[in-house]
Motif scaffolding. Structure first.
Motif, PDB file in Angstrom:
ATOM      1  N   LEU A  70       7.046   5.510   7.062  1.00 31.17           N
ATOM      2  CA  LEU A  70       5.890   4.626   7.135  1.00 31.17           C
ATOM      3  C   LEU A  70       6.291   3.164   6.970  1.00 31.17           C
ATOM      4  N   GLN A  71       7.162   2.879   5.994  1.00 33.60           N
ATOM      5  CA  GLN A  71       7.623   1.509   5.787  1.00 33.60           C
ATOM      6  C   GLN A  71       8.353   0.991   7.028  1.00 33.60           C
ATOM      7  N   SER A  72       9.131   1.863   7.671  1.00 26.28           N
ATOM      8  CA  SER A  72       9.862   1.455   8.881  1.00 26.28           C
ATOM      9  C   SER A  72       8.878   1.081   9.996  1.00 26.28           C
ATOM     10  N   ALA A  73       7.801   1.860  10.130  1.00 27.42           N
ATOM     11  CA  ALA A  73       6.825   1.575  11.184  1.00 27.42           C
ATOM     12  C   ALA A  73       6.124   0.241  10.933  1.00 27.42           C
ATOM     13  N   THR A  98       7.177   8.137   3.056  1.00 27.89           N
ATOM     14  CA  THR A  98       6.929   6.705   2.909  1.00 27.89           C
ATOM     15  C   THR A  98       8.038   5.876   3.553  1.00 27.89           C
ATOM     16  N   VAL A  99       9.240   6.424   3.695  1.00 25.04           N
ATOM     17  CA  VAL A  99      10.343   5.675   4.338  1.00 25.04           C
ATOM     18  C   VAL A  99      10.004   5.443   5.805  1.00 25.04           C
ATOM     19  N   PHE A 154       0.830  -1.205   0.000  1.00 23.83           N
ATOM     20  CA  PHE A 154       0.000   0.000   0.000  1.00 23.83           C
ATOM     21  C   PHE A 154       0.860   1.249   0.000  1.00 23.83           C
ATOM     22  N   ILE A 155       1.873   1.271   0.884  1.00 20.73           N
ATOM     23  CA  ILE A 155       2.740   2.456   0.985  1.00 20.73           C
ATOM     24  C   ILE A 155       3.497   2.657  -0.326  1.00 20.73           C
ATOM     25  N   GLY A 156       3.805   1.564  -1.016  1.00 17.61           N
ATOM     26  CA  GLY A 156       4.532   1.676  -2.277  1.00 17.61           C
ATOM     27  C   GLY A 156       3.760   2.408  -3.348  1.00 17.61           C
ATOM     28  N   ALA A 160      -0.287   9.066   5.556  1.00 23.38           N
ATOM     29  CA  ALA A 160      -0.811   7.932   6.312  1.00 23.38           C
ATOM     30  C   ALA A 160      -0.204   7.938   7.699  1.00 23.38           C
ATOM     31  N   CYS A 161      -0.826   7.154   8.591  1.00 21.74           N
ATOM     32  CA  CYS A 161      -0.255   6.891   9.905  1.00 21.74           C
ATOM     33  C   CYS A 161      -0.291   5.383  10.118  1.00 21.74           C
ATOM     34  N   VAL A 162       0.544   4.853  11.025  1.00 24.75           N
ATOM     35  CA  VAL A 162       0.632   3.419  11.276  1.00 24.75           C
ATOM     36  C   VAL A 162       0.337   3.163  12.753  1.00 24.75           C
TER      37      VAL A 162
END
Length: 914
Positions: free
Chosen positions: A146-149, A143-144, A113-115, A124-126
């Motif tokens: 976000l992907q980390s979260a 997005t970096v 999704f983030i991609g 977005a939030c996680v």
């Protein structure tokens, strides 16, 4: 992977260009209705052969609310060539049951999704949740981060699903900046750890702020019903898979939906009515994809007192007679202009001792023509129920309330006051002007009509007029409200023009019931006339204390070739008590014949015809030749018979007929009546009553005059020992014993009680109701239900339900069968506790329906004004399915808040007091 401009351009082409092979019907998806008061938003999508169709105009769509077409609406559909910026809450289940494949699939889905995000506007939030809720990344476009979260998703603890969704909703609402806002939540189990919020809370928040929720159920232990309902109510979409490897494609599918403005069109319209009721919206697309489609959803409008308008109704001013039905018009004074007239309940107060509400009618010509209406006759008045909606145009009579006036000894005037007038929905405040019923005193009103040929024809071959005989029929009616009793009807005719074939022109009239009829018939023969004549045939009806009623018809009689007159002479009979015999007996019957015409007769003979009880003496013949016949014009002759009377009780009126024959053919009939005097009564027989003297309509009782008598005659005319009585009245019998003595019994008075009105069952949810003050017994499938003796019944099983009511006289009435095939069922999103109030607006009293508290629970009702002041406090003990009443007398007009509180629960409703 981001969606390329080329792929989006191809989507536009597929959506806009017509497909040559498109023959399927449109795929209409009516997703939901959302309130942005004072507007209503309708969300829907239309597909053609699997491809979304966004090229809709207002001419392609029809919209109806409660059957009324809405023509003034706004329509918006997404532009497939543009991309909607998103603000999304990514919520992941981090409980211990997600360990392994579940956690790996969740990370892959989040990464997919983030991609697709653009690193510029999309945000977005996680959030991870287990026993607690953890915000791993606040709202960001990075997005970096976000992907980390997403990659740090843990797996331990329980499942605080609802608290996590609430947290995500709050972040998206407070920190989201983009147009397309949504929550995507992945979970593999039911909520077991939330402490602050529940499913109804998050649905209410998401709908209020227009945030879609996309739940994803993973595994075998998911709460599928709750998650599916959450998606339906918020405008999202529910996904489910047992395979973690599917999660990435699911997240990409949701991403496409979000970027395409949720792939739905929106219609916005002004409903103009905030009545706190459910309204049905019907959406139709016409001529789209080569076909039509229609779907319906409903919504509950908020309460908005500014949308209410008054409408004037009125009860008419009518007149009638005591004992008859009187129809009072229910009029619509304020005109409707192609508007919906919603179901309406009118509660009326009137003198229940003098007027009874027995029906309601919608005949042709009324605004609600043909609509079946309902009534309830109550102890202090009655209720009229209009159960259906109808589009009205104009004003006039809606229906007629039918009242039965009690019998009156004098004229009287009564008011009919409307205590309650409540529309089921629609922003109408009904104002009902009172009606007046003017009741004249009760009395019988006899009427009559005659049916007889008015022109005769002379038959020269038969020396008679045709028709032969003349049949005169009298219809005796009673348009009054009391029975006409102990009367007579008598035929009056000119004996020089007509001969009566029947025994007597006089008929006894026992009873002509109110609104009833009686029929009488006489047979006559016209006497030959030397010149044409017109003669009246009249019948006079006479009753004690009433004016005579007379009906007449004029009959034209042409000239005849021959005229013969005849007359019967009988002696006046007497009863000699000493010898217990009638005198003279035997007696002579004499027939005199005259020829007043200009033509002589043929050979004349006469045939005597005797009733039962009169016999010809030995040596006599029934038919005799007439001396001096043929009888010349102006001639006179006579003939006689010796007869004997046999009568056990006396009092008979016996017809004597003599048929005059000319050349062997019947010419005319001469008649007279032998009146037999009554034999004096010397003893009083006892009538035994075989049953009760008072009983309910439809039953009967047998009267026994006793054994050992040689003759019987009841005052009804029956000549049997036993008399079966089905109607109220006074009955006596005359008898004769073996010694020839006659006796007459004392009268026996019989009373017949009426049945109570037949109850009518209505249904609201799983509650059956009747309006009745009588003793009540509910039955299911013909079997009484233990303890079910109130005016309403909560049903727990399907079946055929009836209700039996009993009045104070012991007479019963049973309702028509009421079939309960389906029981109402709740859904996870509908609160089990419910507070409903009516009428709205309220006047002097408020009726409260409360669902939720257990039997006997202590409930506190508070009426609070808009300044927070508590106006009324009342403590009640709750009884399920029973309406509580709150007295509003003295309460100022205005808007109030009603609260019902018990234990830890509080329910709230807005109240408008007029």
């Amino acid at each position: 992977m981001r969606i390329s401009r080329l792929s989006r351009f191809l989507t536009v082409i597929l959506t806009i260009l017509p497909l040559a092979a498109a023959t399927a019907q449109p795929d209409l998806n009516f997703k939901r209705i959302r309130l942005e008061w004072p507007y209503v938003e309708v969300y829907f999508s239309v597909g053609c052969n699997g491809v979304k169709n966004y090229q809709l105009t207002s001419s392609d769509v029809q919209l109806f609310e409660d059957g009324r077409e809405i023509t003034d609406f706004g329509l918006w559909c997404p532009d497939p060539s543009s991309r909607c910026p998103i603000s999304v809450g990514l919520v992941f289940d981090a409980s211990d049951s997600m360990t392994g494949e579940g956690s790996a699939g969740a990370k892959a889905g989040g990464a997919a999704f983030i991609g697709n995000m653009d690193d510029v506007i999309d945000e977005a939030c996680v959030i991870h949740f287990n026993t607690s809720v953890w915000v791993y990344q606040k709202m960001t476009t990075d997005t970096v981060r976000l992907q980390s979260a997403v990659s740090q998703l843990p797996t331990f603890g329980a499942t605080a699903l609802w608290d996590a969704i609430w947290t995500a909703l709050a972040i998206v609402q407070n920190n989201g900046n983009n147009q397309c806002r949504a929550i995507i939540v992945l979970s593999d189990g039911e909520d077991n750890s939330s402490t602050r919020y529940g499913l109804p809370d998050i649905i209410a928040f998401a709908v209020r702020h227009n945030i879609r929720v996309f739940p994803i159920g993973y595994g075998e232990q998911i709460a599928a019903d709750d998650l599916r309902y959450l998606a339906d109510m918020t405008g999202g979409q529910y996904y489910e898979t047992p395979d973690a490897s599917d999660l990435a494609s699911i997240y990409r599918d949701i991403s496409t939906i979000l970027y395409d403005y949720f792939q739905e069109c929106v219609i916005s319209f002004d409903p103009r009515c905030g009545d706190e009721k459910s309204h049905e919206v019907t959406l139709s697309v016409r001529g789209v994809c080569g076909g039509d489609a229609t779907l319906t959803r409903s919504y509950i409008a908020p309460f908005d007192s500014s949308t209410f308008i008054p409408r004037i109704l009125a009860l008419g001013d009518v007149s009638g007679m005591g004992g008859e039905e009187i129809r009072v018009p229910i009029e619509l004074r304020s005109p409707y202009f192609r508007e919906l007239f919603y179901p309406l309940t009118l509660g009326m107060r009137f003198d229940r001792q003098k007027l009874q509400l027995v029906g309601v009618e919608t005949p042709p010509g009324t605004l609600l023509s043909g609509m079946p209406l309902h009534i309830a006759d109550l102890s202090n008045g009655g209720t009229v129920r209009f159960p259906e909606s109808r589009v009205l145009d104009g004003s006039g009579v809606l229906a007629y309330a039918v009242f039965k006036a009690s019998h009156h000894d004098a004229d009287a005037v009564y008011s009919i006051v409307t205590e309650t007038a409540t529309f089921d929905k629609g922003c109408i405040v009904p104002i009902v002007e009172e009606g007046v019923v003017r009741v004249a005193r009760s009395r019988p009103v006899p009427t009559c009509a005659l049916d007889v040929p008015t022109t005769l024809v002379w038959d020269g071959a038969r020396h008679r007029y045709t028709p032969d005989p003349i049949i005169l029929r009298m219809d005796l009616g009673n348009i009054g409200t009391l029975p006409a009793t102990a009367g007579t009807v008598e035929l009056q005719y000119d004996a020089s023009a007509f001969d009566l074939l029947d025994a007597s022109p006089l008929r006894q009239v026992d009873t002509v019931h109110a609104k009833g009829q009686a029929f009488f018939q006489w047979r006559l023969v016209a006497r030959p006339q030397a010149a044409p004549r017109s003669k009246d045939l009249c019948v006079v009806a006479s009753f004690a204390s009433l004016e005579d009623v007379q009906c007449c018809v004029t009959v034209g009689i042409p000239a005849a070739g021959m005229l013969l007159d005849c007359a019967v002479q009988l002696p006046a009979m007497q009863y000699q008590a000493a010898s217990k015999a009638f005198i003279p007996n035997p007696f002579d019957l004499s027939l005199s014949i005259d020829n007043p015409g200009a033509i002589g007769s043929g050979a004349l003979s006469a045939l005597v015809q005797l009733p039962e009880g009169v016999y010809i003496e030995s040596g006599e013949r029934y038919e005799k030749s007439i001396p001096a016949s043929p009888l010349p014009p102006g001639g006179h002759t006579s003939v006689s018979w010796r007869l004997r009377l046999v009568s056990s009780l006396g009092g008979e009126i016996l017809p004597i007929r003599v048929e005059l024959r000319n050349d062997g053919m019947p010419y005319r009939v001469c008649t007279d009546t032998l009146r037999v005097p009554s034999i004096p009564s010397v003893f009083e027989p006892t009538v035994q009553v075989l049953g009760p003297l008072a009983f309910c309509e439809g039953d009967s009782v047998t009267l026994d005059a006793g054994d050992g008598f040689t003759a019987y005659r009841w005052n009804t005319g029956e000549k049997t020992r036993y008399l079966i009585v089905r109607h109220a009245g006074s009955y006596f019998v005359t008898v004769r014993d073996a010694q020839g003595n006659v006796g007459q019994s004392a009268p026996v008075s019989i009373t017949v009680h009426p049945h109570p009105p037949t109850p009518v069952i209505t249904r609201e949810g799983n509650v059956l109701r009747i309006e009745s003050g009588e003793a009540v017994t509910w039955l299911r499938n013909g079997v009484p239900i233990n303890g079910a003796d109130g005016s309403q019944l909560v049903v727990h099983e399907t079946g055929v339900y009836t209700v039996r009511v009993r009045n104070t006289l012991g007479c019963t009435a049973v309702s028509d069968p009421f079939f309960v095939n389906v029981l109402s069922t709740g859904t996870p999103a509908i609160a089990r506790d419910m507070l409903m109030v009516h009428p709205q607006p309220a006047l002097s009293e408020l009726r409260i329906e409360l669902t939720g508290p257990s039997e006997g629970s202590a409930v506190t009702l508070r009426l609070i004004d808009l300044l927070g002041r508590v106006r009324i406090v009342r403590e009640i003990r709750h009884t399920p399915a029973v309406n509580h009443r709150l007295d509003l007398v003295g309460t100022p007009r205005g808007l109030y808040i009603l609260t019902a509180s018990w234990e830890s629960r509080v329910l709230v409703s807005k109240i408008l007091v007029e």
